[in-house]
Design a protein around this motif. Structure first.
Motif, PDB file in Angstrom:
ATOM      1  N   TYR A  67      68.715  23.858  -2.259  1.00  0.00           N
ATOM      2  CA  TYR A  67      68.427  25.274  -2.466  1.00  0.00           C
ATOM      3  C   TYR A  67      67.575  25.394  -3.710  1.00  0.00           C
ATOM      4  CZ  TYR A  67      69.170  30.240  -3.484  1.00  0.00           C
ATOM      5  OH  TYR A  67      68.985  31.565  -3.751  1.00  0.00           O
ATOM      6  N   LYS A  68      66.424  26.020  -3.557  1.00  0.00           N
ATOM      7  CA  LYS A  68      65.551  26.185  -4.715  1.00  0.00           C
ATOM      8  C   LYS A  68      65.410  27.657  -5.042  1.00  0.00           C
ATOM      9  CE  LYS A  68      60.693  25.957  -5.993  1.00  0.00           C
ATOM     10  NZ  LYS A  68      59.370  25.397  -5.718  1.00  0.00           N
ATOM     11  N   SER A  69      65.671  27.985  -6.280  1.00  0.00           N
ATOM     12  CA  SER A  69      65.456  29.344  -6.733  1.00  0.00           C
ATOM     13  C   SER A  69      64.008  29.452  -7.169  1.00  0.00           C
ATOM     14  CB  SER A  69      66.390  29.646  -7.900  1.00  0.00           C
ATOM     15  OG  SER A  69      65.814  30.639  -8.721  1.00  0.00           O
ATOM     16  N   ARG A  70      63.266  30.311  -6.515  1.00  0.00           N
ATOM     17  CA  ARG A  70      61.841  30.333  -6.784  1.00  0.00           C
ATOM     18  C   ARG A  70      61.482  31.006  -8.091  1.00  0.00           C
ATOM     19  NH1 ARG A  70      58.760  32.325  -1.838  1.00  0.00           N
ATOM     20  NH2 ARG A  70      57.114  32.207  -3.387  1.00  0.00           N
ATOM     21  N   SER A  71      62.317  31.961  -8.500  1.00  0.00           N
ATOM     22  CA  SER A  71      61.985  32.651  -9.738  1.00  0.00           C
ATOM     23  C   SER A  71      62.085  31.718 -10.935  1.00  0.00           C
ATOM     24  CB  SER A  71      62.897  33.851  -9.924  1.00  0.00           C
ATOM     25  OG  SER A  71      64.233  33.430  -9.870  1.00  0.00           O
ATOM     26  N   SER A  72      63.073  30.828 -10.910  1.00  0.00           N
ATOM     27  CA  SER A  72      63.223  29.945 -12.067  1.00  0.00           C
ATOM     28  C   SER A  72      62.602  28.581 -11.818  1.00  0.00           C
ATOM     29  CB  SER A  72      64.704  29.784 -12.405  1.00  0.00           C
ATOM     30  OG  SER A  72      65.392  29.289 -11.297  1.00  0.00           O
ATOM     31  N   THR A 126      50.435  38.007  -0.419  1.00  0.00           N
ATOM     32  CA  THR A 126      50.235  36.679  -0.994  1.00  0.00           C
ATOM     33  C   THR A 126      50.713  36.566  -2.422  1.00  0.00           C
ATOM     34  OG1 THR A 126      47.998  37.430  -1.346  1.00  0.00           O
ATOM     35  CG2 THR A 126      48.354  35.844   0.409  1.00  0.00           C
ATOM     36  N   GLY A 127      50.461  37.577  -3.219  1.00  0.00           N
ATOM     37  CA  GLY A 127      50.816  37.454  -4.627  1.00  0.00           C
ATOM     38  C   GLY A 127      52.300  37.636  -4.835  1.00  0.00           C
ATOM     39  N   ASN A 128      53.040  36.602  -4.665  1.00  0.00           N
ATOM     40  CA  ASN A 128      54.481  36.774  -4.748  1.00  0.00           C
ATOM     41  C   ASN A 128      55.080  36.136  -5.999  1.00  0.00           C
ATOM     42  OD1 ASN A 128      53.943  34.247  -3.877  1.00  0.00           O
ATOM     43  ND2 ASN A 128      54.595  34.681  -1.768  1.00  0.00           N
ATOM     44  N   GLY A 129      54.241  35.926  -6.980  1.00  0.00           N
ATOM     45  CA  GLY A 129      54.776  35.571  -8.281  1.00  0.00           C
ATOM     46  C   GLY A 129      55.480  34.231  -8.339  1.00  0.00           C
ATOM     47  N   ARG A 150      59.230  41.189   1.957  1.00  0.00           N
ATOM     48  CA  ARG A 150      60.240  40.146   2.083  1.00  0.00           C
ATOM     49  C   ARG A 150      59.829  39.176   3.179  1.00  0.00           C
ATOM     50  NH1 ARG A 150      65.020  41.633   3.607  1.00  0.00           N
ATOM     51  NH2 ARG A 150      66.084  40.053   2.419  1.00  0.00           N
ATOM     52  N   ASN A 151      59.069  38.225   2.792  1.00  0.00           N
ATOM     53  CA  ASN A 151      58.558  37.288   3.772  1.00  0.00           C
ATOM     54  C   ASN A 151      59.549  36.169   4.006  1.00  0.00           C
ATOM     55  OD1 ASN A 151      55.939  38.492   4.032  1.00  0.00           O
ATOM     56  ND2 ASN A 151      55.714  37.868   1.889  1.00  0.00           N
ATOM     57  N   LYS A 152      60.093  36.192   5.174  1.00  0.00           N
ATOM     58  CA  LYS A 152      60.986  35.095   5.503  1.00  0.00           C
ATOM     59  C   LYS A 152      60.297  34.223   6.517  1.00  0.00           C
ATOM     60  CE  LYS A 152      65.682  36.378   4.525  1.00  0.00           C
ATOM     61  NZ  LYS A 152      66.729  37.270   4.978  1.00  0.00           N
ATOM     62  N   LYS A 153      60.575  32.968   6.450  1.00  0.00           N
ATOM     63  CA  LYS A 153      60.108  32.129   7.544  1.00  0.00           C
ATOM     64  C   LYS A 153      61.092  30.993   7.742  1.00  0.00           C
ATOM     65  CE  LYS A 153      56.878  29.862   4.441  1.00  0.00           C
ATOM     66  NZ  LYS A 153      55.489  29.530   4.214  1.00  0.00           N
ATOM     67  N   LEU A 154      61.092  30.473   8.920  1.00  0.00           N
ATOM     68  CA  LEU A 154      62.025  29.387   9.160  1.00  0.00           C
ATOM     69  C   LEU A 154      61.330  28.265   9.908  1.00  0.00           C
ATOM     70  CD1 LEU A 154      63.132  29.431  12.369  1.00  0.00           C
ATOM     71  CD2 LEU A 154      64.269  31.463  11.518  1.00  0.00           C
ATOM     72  N   THR A 155      61.847  27.088   9.699  1.00  0.00           N
ATOM     73  CA  THR A 155      61.338  25.918  10.410  1.00  0.00           C
ATOM     74  C   THR A 155      62.529  25.194  11.010  1.00  0.00           C
ATOM     75  OG1 THR A 155      59.620  25.697   8.756  1.00  0.00           O
ATOM     76  CG2 THR A 155      59.976  23.820  10.186  1.00  0.00           C
ATOM     77  N   TYR A 156      62.354  24.743  12.212  1.00  0.00           N
ATOM     78  CA  TYR A 156      63.447  24.059  12.893  1.00  0.00           C
ATOM     79  C   TYR A 156      62.891  22.777  13.489  1.00  0.00           C
ATOM     80  CZ  TYR A 156      66.993  23.332  16.554  1.00  0.00           C
ATOM     81  OH  TYR A 156      67.949  22.818  17.376  1.00  0.00           O
ATOM     82  N   ILE A 157      63.446  21.671  13.122  1.00  0.00           N
ATOM     83  CA  ILE A 157      62.976  20.389  13.653  1.00  0.00           C
ATOM     84  C   ILE A 157      64.176  19.599  14.137  1.00  0.00           C
ATOM     85  CG2 ILE A 157      61.812  18.213  13.123  1.00  0.00           C
ATOM     86  CD1 ILE A 157      60.430  19.591  10.834  1.00  0.00           C
ATOM     87  N   LYS A 158      64.029  19.004  15.292  1.00  0.00           N
ATOM     88  CA  LYS A 158      65.113  18.166  15.778  1.00  0.00           C
ATOM     89  C   LYS A 158      64.630  16.721  15.775  1.00  0.00           C
ATOM     90  CE  LYS A 158      68.529  18.580  19.420  1.00  0.00           C
ATOM     91  NZ  LYS A 158      68.921  19.529  20.460  1.00  0.00           N
ATOM     92  N   ASP A 193      61.069  35.219  -0.487  1.00  0.00           N
ATOM     93  CA  ASP A 193      60.447  35.328  -1.802  1.00  0.00           C
ATOM     94  C   ASP A 193      61.315  34.739  -2.904  1.00  0.00           C
ATOM     95  OD1 ASP A 193      58.327  36.567  -0.716  1.00  0.00           O
ATOM     96  OD2 ASP A 193      59.053  38.597  -1.101  1.00  0.00           O
ATOM     97  N   LYS A 194      62.609  34.776  -2.676  1.00  0.00           N
ATOM     98  CA  LYS A 194      63.499  34.384  -3.758  1.00  0.00           C
ATOM     99  C   LYS A 194      63.904  32.924  -3.695  1.00  0.00           C
ATOM    100  CE  LYS A 194      65.813  38.803  -4.175  1.00  0.00           C
ATOM    101  NZ  LYS A 194      67.027  39.429  -3.637  1.00  0.00           N
ATOM    102  N   TYR A 195      63.997  32.401  -2.506  1.00  0.00           N
ATOM    103  CA  TYR A 195      64.554  31.054  -2.415  1.00  0.00           C
ATOM    104  C   TYR A 195      63.854  30.243  -1.346  1.00  0.00           C
ATOM    105  CZ  TYR A 195      66.878  33.113   1.634  1.00  0.00           C
ATOM    106  OH  TYR A 195      67.118  33.735   2.822  1.00  0.00           O
TER     107      TYR A 195
END
Lengths: 781, 214
Positions: free
Chosen positions: A624-629, A682-685, A712-720, A737-739
């Protein structure tokens, strides 16, 4: 190096190939159509001067017809072609041909060749944070949609596990590094044990033999523009020398063209070569590992196409940074000034070469393994686990923090602050504690800085010990950050810190295996922080202390090692820093017994257990990565590997899964109904790449309401991933945006519904425990 | 700390096509000789470690270039940062002897050497094993003319060798190593950077906001 004129002989130029990919995509999933525009970015292939041929003497002959060399590179047509994949599949057993049936939508499919369903989705949502329950349902629907569009994938799942059992009944339960086709597969290797595979292909070896050198998956060279070798991951001077000449020639051939082109990478056959020209140095990385041939993608970038750096070039950046940290840019420039024949190895120490080895290995494999130089020399051969170093490299230099309660962390911060302020006592007074004898031998010390160090009475008799102290960092036994202190107006970039931390962790790994009687040394390391000030050196005082509460004092237990790192701006401040470190040690270990035992308790259980802490055991591992920090945490590796092979092998697997997951194409796909609102997202700091940003960004968006500004841009990736033993690992990424959240689980024990549900649970847990997991601002003075 | 370290020297071999540059290198590095002539394409790279008389270990990184003109475009990359240059001629080929001066000039132009006057060169006359009758008539006189010529003279050590019979090859390369090393040490003395290492610029905490000067 055989010439490979695929470009010219092939009658389908790259454009055709593009179309081919698109067909495949259309068949597999309607969603993936949007992925296509990527192909447009391809550069025309470069046709080199046919006379620039180079004979490699008795190494081998290569005629440098640069047909498959793209001068500006980054998107290399040859890689998109599926040739290597089909070749490999032919050699492979039935299992492999099954793999071919399955399809992946991204352009990198020749790499992840047994990944059958690989789908990304970007979802824009405009509702507030409280919509997590809706999220869950939405996400689940989306995921199910994606999987439903993959009937073939589901079909292959069943047949593949059958096929796998038929093909390799003997090894049905023994997982090996050949699992999941992480590495190039060679028929003759199936008999080799895991250890011999690792020592044949992976371990660092400076052997004189050409064949040992050529069997390695990874090569890294640093050389001078004149072609003098400076560093090589594998091989002796004799083995690599010819390549040095060859590389120099190739680089300068491009340089001397009228446009002063710069060659960046070459892809041919099963190899990818990336060249970074930092005159007077040239850095080169060569890989045969599939996951390293992918393009680097920042999960953070919604507009994924803007990011087309290759993984290898980022690795070379890291190595270059190491060299700058050790000898600094002005020093390099100065040495080479007017004398291109300069041999930079003169000012590098054996330790530098060890560190370079270790860095390369860790950012490639997550683990550093070396061939023993002699039979007695077992000291350097113990694998040095560096999954955190790998993850940090992958996650854009994010730093790994130790899980601590907020109270404890705050307390540590204040200890750092108060220790800095301790006044230099009047001459008669004794220091508050002096029970640690200090050894003066300082292995790190290059230069003769020691001779310049004056006694503690030197600069000012009235100030504080910590006057020259710029940054202070407390590290746990695994070199994760517990607490940090910084001046108000200065920041340290993560890229710089990463080098310092790797340096310290390598040093600790070495001393751990020497069993030295002399105990732990105080180190004084002149280090240039190229992103902080590339012209000068800072001086790092490094000391390891042992946290030991009172009730343990009488026992033989050594306590828990903790490392104090003090960065000073003055090269004469060694004794002052030593004094500050004693103050810190005193405050940690003696001043408040209750705090000492709390800290001891907390440091004994810093690993994050999915099982114990979050209660969703179906997920086997997560990051888990916190993007703000720009900090991350990951769960206990033991939980992933439990009862399933060696740690080394499991780390190799984790590295593969996370690399693939992170770098799989993540083109934004907008829902038709919300696509209109997605333009300015795009400019999400995310540029906040500092430890301890001047203003704690996370402070401000800790709660819900400012979602409108960033979207609130969410995206997901799923790989098997289909294993040979029937174990299929699902890799799942969800980021906003947050994580950024990445996890792995076994598809036999989890359904998509639980996958989403549990992932969100972990994310929530991380958000809830944000203060325990991450350092927001640290101590500021 | 540097006792373990070998000095690495980049040596360039130049000369007309067919004078035996590759054969010299092969004889020196691998003690092999082939009667077959195979033109070098571009360049060959070989290394050899030798110990010179004061016990110093030296690694020679030998860049054997193609004599044929059409490969000369390789230029700068090859000559850049060389420690020593070997100029070769064929004792049976007068033209190759007369071309030595232009090879030297070519090298100095391309390599951009900082002080061309002091750059170490040596001259090797190869194929002394051949029949006396085939050799250049009054070779010694012509050679003297070339080396002692006041204008652009090639006043460098001369070795007569046979790559075929391994005559004088090793002594020639030993001199190459010694000359290069000498030059290297001279350079180091005049440019001693290790002293400067301590004079690194300090960063002053109080200089507000100037920390990130980059």
């Amino acid at each position: 190096m055989e010439p490979e004129n695929r470009e010219s002989s092939s009658d389908s130029p790259s454009h055709d190939n593009e179309v081919e990919i698109s067909k495949e995509n259309t068949k597999s999933s309607p969603v993936s159509k949007v992925l296509l525009p990527e192909g447009k970015k391809r550069n025309p292939s470069y046709v080199g001067d046919p006379t620039t041929a180079v004979d490699m003497g008795n190494v081998s002959t290569m005629s440098m017809a640069s047909n498959n060399v793209s001068p500006k590179m980054n998107v290399i047509p040859a890689q998109k072609r599926n040739i290597p994949r089909s070749i490999r599949s032919d050699q492979d057993s039935d299992v492999a041909s099954e793999f071919q049936l399955s399809h992946s939508q991204n352009g990198d499919d020749d790499i992840v060749n047994n990944e059958s369903s690989n789908v990304e989705e970007n979802v824009e949502e405009n509702d507030g944070d409280d919509a997590d329950e809706d999220d869950e349902e939405d996400l689940h629907n989306i995921l199910n949609d994606l999987i439903r569009h993959e009937p073939q994938a589901l079909y292959t799942t069943a047949s593949q596990s059958l096929a796998a059992q038929n093909v390799a009944p003997t090894s049905s339960n023994a997982s090996t590094i050949l699992d999941y086709n992480i590495f190039p597969y060679n028929e003759s290797d199936s008999e080799l044990s895991e250890n011999s595979l690792i020592s044949k292909y992976i371990s660092v070896s400076k052997n004189d033999s050409n064949s040992v050198f050529h069997s390695k998956y990874k090569q890294v060279f640093v050389l001078s523009s004149a072609g003098k070798p400076i560093y090589s991951l594998n091989g002796s001077d004799g083995v690599i020398m010819g390549y040095m000449g060859l590389i120099t020639t190739i680089v300068s051939t491009f340089e001397e063209t009228k446009d002063h082109e710069e060659i960046k990478s070459i892809t041919y056959d099963d190899c990818k070569i990336v060249i970074m020209n930092r005159s007077p140095l040239i850095l080169v990385a060569i890989t045969k590992i599939g996951y390293e041939k992918m393009q680097l993608r920042k999960a953070a970038d919604v507009e994924a196409d803007i990011d087309d750096q290759s993984i290898l070039s980022r690795q070379l950046d890291t190595l270059y940074n190491y060299l700058l940290s050790m000898i600094s840019k002005p020093m390099i420039t100065k040495n080479f000034h007017n004398r291109m024949n300069y041999d930079l190895r003169k000012i590098l120490t054996p330790l530098d070469f060890q560190n370079l080895d270790s860095i390369v290995m860790k950012i490639t494999y997550g683990i550093s393994i070396k061939e023993p130089i002699s039979t007695e020399d077992t000291r350097n051969t113990a694998p040095d686990i560096g999954f955190g170093v790998f993850a940090s490299e992958l996650l854009d230099s994010a730093l790994e923090c130790v899980k601590l309660t907020n109270t404890t962390r705050t307390k540590l911060n204040s200890i750092l602050l108060s220790s800095k302020k301790v006044k230099i006592p009047k001459p008669a007074e004794d220091g508050p504690s002096a029970y640690q004898t200090i050894t003066d031998s300082i292995p790190f010390l290059k230069a003769s800085a020691a001779s310049d160090i004056n006694g503690p009475t030197s600069p000012s008799a009235t100030g504080s010990y910590g006057d020259d102290l710029l940054f202070a960092i407390l590290l746990d036994a695994n070199c994760k950050i517990m607490s940090a202190m910084k001046p108000k107006h200065h920041n340290l970039k993560n890229e710089d810190l990463k080098i310092l931390l790797t340096l310290i962790s390598n040093q600790q790994h070495l001393t751990r295996h020497t069993k030295s009687e002399e105990g732990i040394l105080d180190l004084w390391i002149p280090i240039c922080m190229p992103h902080f000030n590339c012209n000068g050196f800072l001086y790092a005082f490094v000391k390891t202390i042992f946290v030991k509460p009172e009730d343990l004092r009488k026992t033989s237990s050594p306590g828990i090692p903790t490392t104090i790192v003090l960065l000073s701006s003055s090269k004469n401040s060694f004794f002052h820093m030593q004094e500050v470190s004693k103050q810190i040690e005193f405050r940690i270990n003696q001043k408040m017994p209750s705090f000492t035992s709390t800290l001891y308790q907390e440091l004994s259980t810093t690993t994050i257990s999915i099982f114990r802490d979050i209660h969703v055991p179906q997920i086997k591992h997560f990051i888990y990565k916190s993007r703000s920090s720009n900090q991350f945490v990951s769960s206990d590796i033991e939980e992933f590997s439990r009862g399933n092979g060696t740690t080394t092998m499991n780390i190799l697997k984790l590295v593969y899964f996370y690399s693939t997951l992170h770098n799989t194409r993540a083109t934004p796909i907008r829902n038709t109904d919300s696509s209109s609102s997605s333009g300015g997202s795009t400019g999400n700091g995310a540029s906040n790449g500092n430890l301890l940003p001047a203003k704690s960004a996370s402070e401000s968006n800790g709660s819900s309401s400012n979602s409108t500004s960033t979207g609130r841009n969410k995206k997901l990736t799923y790989i098997k991933n289909f294993g040979r033993n029937g174990e299929n690992i699902i890799c799942f990424m969800l980021c906003s945006d947050k994580y950024e959240f990445y996890c792995l689980c076994d598809d036999r024990t989890i359904t998509t519904q639980f996958l989403i549900n549990h992932s969100l649970k972990i994310i929530k847990w991380c958000e809830k425990n944000r203060k325990r997991l991450f350092i927001d601002a640290g101590a500021v003075f | 700390m540097s006792s373990r370290k070998k000095t690495l020297l980049k040596v360039i071999i130049l000369g007309d096509s067919g004078v035996g540059k590759t054969s010299l290198m092969q004889q020196f590095v691998n003690s092999k000789f082939s009667h077959q002539y195979k033109a070098t394409i571009g360049a060959d790279f070989l290394t050899k470690e030798i110990t010179i008389d004061n016990g110093k270990q030296v690694t020679l990184q030998i860049w054997d270039t193609a004599g044929q003109e059409r490969f000369q475009s390789l230029g700068v990359a090859f000559y850049r940062g060389a420690d020593c240059c070997v100029l070769c001629y064929d004792v049976t080929n007068e033209k190759s002897l007369n071309n030595l001066a232009s090879w030297k000039d070519e090298f100095l132009i391309q390599s951009n050497a900082s002080n061309p006057a002091d750059f170490p060169f040596i001259i090797i006359g190869n194929k002394i094993d051949v029949d006396e009758s085939k050799k250049i008539p009054s070779l010694q006189k012509k050679l003297n003319n070339i080396t002692n010529n006041q204008l652009g003279g090639l006043n460098y050590p001369v070795f007569e060798t046979s790559a075929k019979d391994a005559i004088n090859v090793e002594p020639a390369f030993e001199v190459v190593a010694k000359m290069a090393l000498q030059q290297e040490e001279l350079n180091d003395a005049g440019n001693d950077v290790n002293d400067d290492y301590n004079d690194a610029i300090n960063i002053h905490l109080e200089s507000e906001g100037s920390g990130c000067a980059c």
